[in-house]
Enzyme design. Structure first.
Site, PDB file in Angstrom:
ATOM      1  N   GLU A   1      32.364 -16.268  -4.408  1.00 36.69           N
ATOM      2  CA  GLU A   1      30.952 -16.255  -4.801  1.00 36.69           C
ATOM      3  C   GLU A   1      30.809 -17.156  -6.020  1.00 36.69           C
ATOM      4  O   GLU A   1      31.779 -17.359  -6.777  1.00 36.69           O
ATOM      5  CB  GLU A   1      30.483 -14.830  -5.101  1.00 36.69           C
ATOM      6  CG  GLU A   1      28.985 -14.676  -5.151  1.00 36.69           C
ATOM      7  CD  GLU A   1      28.289 -15.247  -3.917  1.00 36.69           C
ATOM      8  OE1 GLU A   1      27.824 -16.419  -4.008  1.00 36.69           O
ATOM      9  OE2 GLU A   1      28.230 -14.569  -2.896  1.00 36.69           O
TER      10      GLU A   1
ATOM     11  N   CYS B   1      28.182 -14.190  -0.086  1.00 37.27           N
ATOM     12  CA  CYS B   1      29.408 -14.606   0.602  1.00 37.27           C
ATOM     13  C   CYS B   1      29.142 -15.751   1.555  1.00 37.27           C
ATOM     14  O   CYS B   1      28.720 -15.564   2.688  1.00 37.27           O
ATOM     15  CB  CYS B   1      30.084 -13.458   1.351  1.00 37.27           C
ATOM     16  SG  CYS B   1      31.579 -13.963   2.229  1.00 37.27           S
TER      17      CYS B   1
END
Length: 225
Positions: free
Chosen positions: A109, A2
């Site tokens: 992501e 992240c």
């Protein structure tokens, strides 16, 4: 692990949801491309002089250890591994006494195929309500300058998420928020587990999000994978 996320929940709604007193200088909402080193929304428990009030405040995303001479004096610490959180000098005190919640709508992501460039995905809760990351925070001070900063706690991915990236933020359910904040005794370490596939949804998004200058709700719009 992240490196970007989105948040659109209004400040007053966040304060109500987390039962937290809001600061006056919270970052603007909505933001569909929150990047490291910027100010983000954080909920922590103010234990000063026995006060257990939750507070909703801005903090720099990028943990600054107390020995840094400047905020950029060493590596940018946007995440902390759950497996070594209690051992690393930068985080071991924070993991015991300075844990926090980091709200989000979802996060991005990047998956890299065997050949080709990285492709961005957006991961969000399968049900209603925000996604809440486990975090740790630190107040840094040098030469009269003070800065509150934080990092997300991450763990090993499993299931579908593991096909996209090998790390995932620790995502806390509402019943666990108080335990992570230290309001309900010990056991926070047991919360540092990967989220189950059925609690998340995944979809491809446009490569426009690759730019940290990109903005707008179109960044989270699904495209054909």
């Amino acid at each position: 692990m992240c490196g970007r996320f989105a948040l659109t929940l209004p400040n007053d709604a966040m304060a109500q949801l987390f039962k937290a007193a809001p600061a006056n200088d919270l970052p603007p909402i909505a933001n569909y491309n929150i990047c490291p080193t910027t100010q983000i929304h954080v909920i922590y428990r103010d234990a000063d002089q026995g006060n257990s009030q939750r507070r909703l405040v801005p903090m720099r995303w990028g943990f600054v250890p107390h020995w840094y001479k400047t905020p950029s004096d060493g590596p940018l610490l946007i995440s902390a591994r759950a497996e070594t959180l209690a051992e690393k000098p930068a985080f071991r005190e924070a993991c015991r006494t300075r844990r926090c919640l980091i709200p989000a709508d979802g996060f991005y992501e990047w998956f890299r195929p065997e050949s080709g460039e990285k492709l961005p995905w957006y991961i969000q809760p399968a049900g209603e309500g925000p996604m809440v990351f486990a975090g740790v925070w630190q107040e840094w001070e040098q030469n009269g300058t003070r800065l509150a900063s934080c990092a997300m706690v991450t763990t090993q991915s499993t299931g579908r998420m593991a096909e996209i990236h090998h790390r995932i933020p620790v995502i806390l359910q509402p019943q666990d928020w108080g335990k992570w904040l230290g309001e309900k005794g010990h056991g926070a370490a047991r919360l540092m587990q990967p989220a189950a596939d059925d609690t998340l949804t995944f979809h491809r998004v446009d490569k426009a999000v690759n730019s940290n200058r990109a903005t707008g709700p179109e960044l989270i719009k699904e495209i054909d994978a």
